[in-house]
Write a protein that holds these residues in place. Structure first.
Motif, PDB file in Angstrom:
ATOM      1  N   MET A   1       0.734  -1.084  -0.066  1.00  0.00           N
ATOM      2  CA  MET A   1      -0.040  -0.113  -0.006  1.00  0.00           C
ATOM      3  C   MET A   1       0.756   1.294  -0.092  1.00  0.00           C
ATOM      4  SD  MET A   1      -2.311   1.547   3.258  1.00  0.00           S
ATOM      5  CE  MET A   1      -2.191  -0.124   3.980  1.00  0.00           C
ATOM      6  N   THR A   2       0.708   1.944  -0.975  1.00  0.00           N
ATOM      7  CA  THR A   2       1.301   3.421  -1.148  1.00  0.00           C
ATOM      8  C   THR A   2       0.638   4.503  -0.465  1.00  0.00           C
ATOM      9  OG1 THR A   2       2.631   2.574  -2.677  1.00  0.00           O
ATOM     10  CG2 THR A   2       2.606   4.968  -2.510  1.00  0.00           C
ATOM     11  N   LEU A   3       1.052   5.373   0.327  1.00  0.00           N
ATOM     12  CA  LEU A   3       0.158   6.185   1.290  1.00  0.00           C
ATOM     13  C   LEU A   3       0.817   7.581   0.432  1.00  0.00           C
ATOM     14  CD1 LEU A   3      -0.243   5.143   5.089  1.00  0.00           C
ATOM     15  CD2 LEU A   3      -1.699   4.968   3.146  1.00  0.00           C
ATOM     16  N   THR A   4       0.045   8.743   0.894  1.00  0.00           N
ATOM     17  CA  THR A   4       0.707  10.047   0.505  1.00  0.00           C
ATOM     18  C   THR A   4       1.442  10.545   1.557  1.00  0.00           C
ATOM     19  OG1 THR A   4      -1.506  10.889   0.909  1.00  0.00           O
ATOM     20  CG2 THR A   4      -0.990  10.628  -1.348  1.00  0.00           C
ATOM     21  N   SER A   5       1.188  10.379   2.894  1.00  0.00           N
ATOM     22  CA  SER A   5       1.717  10.446   3.945  1.00  0.00           C
ATOM     23  C   SER A   5       1.555   9.632   5.261  1.00  0.00           C
ATOM     24  CB  SER A   5       1.421  12.101   4.309  1.00  0.00           C
ATOM     25  OG  SER A   5       0.404  12.307   4.731  1.00  0.00           O
ATOM     26  N   THR A   6       2.557   9.732   6.206  1.00  0.00           N
ATOM     27  CA  THR A   6       2.520   8.733   7.393  1.00  0.00           C
ATOM     28  C   THR A   6       2.679   9.648   8.390  1.00  0.00           C
ATOM     29  OG1 THR A   6       4.756   8.460   7.382  1.00  0.00           O
ATOM     30  CG2 THR A   6       3.254   6.859   5.992  1.00  0.00           C
ATOM     31  N   PRO A   7       2.686   9.405   9.811  1.00  0.00           N
ATOM     32  CA  PRO A   7       2.951  10.152  10.941  1.00  0.00           C
ATOM     33  C   PRO A   7       4.203  10.942  10.849  1.00  0.00           C
ATOM     34  CG  PRO A   7       1.844   8.420  11.500  1.00  0.00           C
ATOM     35  CD  PRO A   7       1.951   7.968  10.223  1.00  0.00           C
ATOM     36  N   HIS A   8       5.058  10.267  10.243  1.00  0.00           N
ATOM     37  CA  HIS A   8       6.515  10.651  10.236  1.00  0.00           C
ATOM     38  C   HIS A   8       7.043  10.904   8.924  1.00  0.00           C
ATOM     39  CE1 HIS A   8       5.795   7.931  13.749  1.00  0.00           C
ATOM     40  NE2 HIS A   8       6.104   9.222  14.451  1.00  0.00           N
ATOM     41  N   ILE A   9       6.526  10.901   7.933  1.00  0.00           N
ATOM     42  CA  ILE A   9       6.996  10.889   6.616  1.00  0.00           C
ATOM     43  C   ILE A   9       6.008  11.622   5.679  1.00  0.00           C
ATOM     44  CG2 ILE A   9       8.257  10.256   4.479  1.00  0.00           C
ATOM     45  CD1 ILE A   9       9.014   7.451   6.349  1.00  0.00           C
ATOM     46  N   ASP A  10       6.267  13.196   5.264  1.00  0.00           N
ATOM     47  CA  ASP A  10       5.341  13.644   4.263  1.00  0.00           C
ATOM     48  C   ASP A  10       5.977  14.121   3.011  1.00  0.00           C
ATOM     49  OD1 ASP A  10       3.205  15.113   3.231  1.00  0.00           O
ATOM     50  OD2 ASP A  10       3.157  16.633   4.715  1.00  0.00           O
ATOM     51  N   PRO A  11       6.039  13.143   2.246  1.00  0.00           N
ATOM     52  CA  PRO A  11       6.871  13.622   0.847  1.00  0.00           C
ATOM     53  C   PRO A  11       6.330  14.496  -0.135  1.00  0.00           C
ATOM     54  CG  PRO A  11       6.202  11.188   0.835  1.00  0.00           C
ATOM     55  CD  PRO A  11       5.394  11.749   2.068  1.00  0.00           C
ATOM     56  N   GLN A  12       5.113  15.053   0.128  1.00  0.00           N
ATOM     57  CA  GLN A  12       4.193  16.119  -0.588  1.00  0.00           C
ATOM     58  C   GLN A  12       4.660  15.886  -2.183  1.00  0.00           C
ATOM     59  OE1 GLN A  12       5.238  19.674   0.848  1.00  0.00           O
ATOM     60  NE2 GLN A  12       4.199  19.488   2.968  1.00  0.00           N
ATOM     61  N   GLY A  13       4.358  14.590  -2.705  1.00  0.00           N
ATOM     62  CA  GLY A  13       4.353  14.319  -4.176  1.00  0.00           C
ATOM     63  C   GLY A  13       5.769  13.781  -4.597  1.00  0.00           C
ATOM     64  N   VAL A  14       6.996  13.820  -3.583  1.00  0.00           N
ATOM     65  CA  VAL A  14       8.328  13.648  -4.042  1.00  0.00           C
ATOM     66  C   VAL A  14       8.496  11.998  -4.143  1.00  0.00           C
ATOM     67  CG1 VAL A  14      10.632  13.896  -3.764  1.00  0.00           C
ATOM     68  CG2 VAL A  14       9.258  15.931  -3.693  1.00  0.00           C
ATOM     69  N   PRO A  15       8.546  11.366  -5.197  1.00  0.00           N
ATOM     70  CA  PRO A  15       8.570  10.008  -4.878  1.00  0.00           C
ATOM     71  C   PRO A  15       9.886   9.455  -3.951  1.00  0.00           C
ATOM     72  CG  PRO A  15       9.664  10.636  -7.074  1.00  0.00           C
ATOM     73  CD  PRO A  15       9.136  12.099  -6.405  1.00  0.00           C
ATOM     74  N   ILE A  16       9.626   8.381  -3.595  1.00  0.00           N
ATOM     75  CA  ILE A  16      10.818   7.577  -2.701  1.00  0.00           C
ATOM     76  C   ILE A  16      11.049   6.388  -3.436  1.00  0.00           C
ATOM     77  CG2 ILE A  16      11.487   6.587  -0.313  1.00  0.00           C
ATOM     78  CD1 ILE A  16       9.190   8.273   0.908  1.00  0.00           C
TER      79      ILE A  16
END
Ligand code: ADE
Length: 242
Positions: A1-16
């Motif tokens: 499951m790919t989320l847009t953000s988690t409690p500790h990571i908020d990539p704001q659209g930048v891929p990981i």
């Protein structure tokens, strides 16, 4: 499951990327990204735990700080694996050796990570779990270190919950079991990768590569500036893993 953000990571659209380097220090992550990656883009600033994605030799790679200790790397690696699809996680950090034949600036590559943590209790196992790194990544790292003439040691490290021990024997006792060095994160990372492999049904692989920053037996410590060369060797091994 790919989320847009988690409690500790908020990539704001930048891929990981599927492959990530994990130094403990977020400023190290920034340094690695700015030194080695083409077009690095910051994907995380939550709690100052900087993460970047860029390109290295034509391949997308990420790098992110983990903080110190098993709980910290435990939560970041969990979110990276389970919510952002990361598959190869390579810790790059410092360690203190407890072996007389290992010198400061040598590179240690963790085959396994013993520990004194309660982290493994969550898995509900009836025995004692031995966290291991990925043999695929481990064997490549050892080969690259040999080819590059880097003094390195492959074996068991000890992931400790304690940096300032009330009883110094706590660390040195581990030397008698062949432990190469002490650090504070790998056991949680390796266990998370193993658990995810079973849970997600695809390989999730982890490795720890370290620069020896201090010799606990001899009471020798290096300065951050002195560690730079060995740091470079370690990061370049990690980046060249396939
Ligand atoms: N990382 C570097 N040196 C260390 C030490 N002495 N103990 C735990 N982690 C370390």
């Amino acid at each position: 499951m790919t989320l847009t953000s988690t409690p500790h990571i908020d990539p704001q659209g930048v891929p990981i990327a599927e492959t990530i380097l994990l130094p403990g220090d977020p400023l190290r992550a920034q340094f690695i990204a700015e030194t080695y990656l083409e077009d690095p883009r910051c994907f995380n600033r939550v709690r100052g735990m900087l993460g970047y994605t860029g390109t290295y030799r034509g391949r997308q790679v990420s790098v992110m700080g983990t903080g110190m200790g098993l709980p910290s790397i435990g939560l970041y690696s969990y979110e990276l694996i389970h919510f952002f699809g990361v598959k190869n996680l390579i810790r790059v950090g410092s360690c203190g050796t407890v072996q007389p034949y290992i010198d400061t600036y040598d590179v240690v590559i963790a085959q396994g990570a013993s520990h004194d943590s309660n982290y493994m209790e969550q898995f509900g196992l009836t025995g004692t779990y031995a966290p291991l790194s990925s043999f695929r990544l481990l064997s490549q790292a050892a080969r690259l270190a040999t080819e590059r003439g880097i003094t390195h040691h492959v074996g068991n490290v000890f992931s400790s919950d304690v940096f300032y021990n009330a009883d110094t024997a706590h660390n040195t006792d581990w030397a008698s079991m062949g432990i190469l060095a002490i650090e504070m994160e790998s056991a949680a990372l390796f266990a998370n990768a193993a658990y995810a492999t079973g849970k997600l049904g695809h390989p999730v692989e982890a490795l720890g590569i370290f620069t020896v920053s201090d010799n606990i037996l001899r009471g020798v410590r290096t300065t951050p500036q002195e560690r730079q060369t060995a740091f470079t060797e370690m990061v370049e091994i990690a980046l060249d893993l396939e």
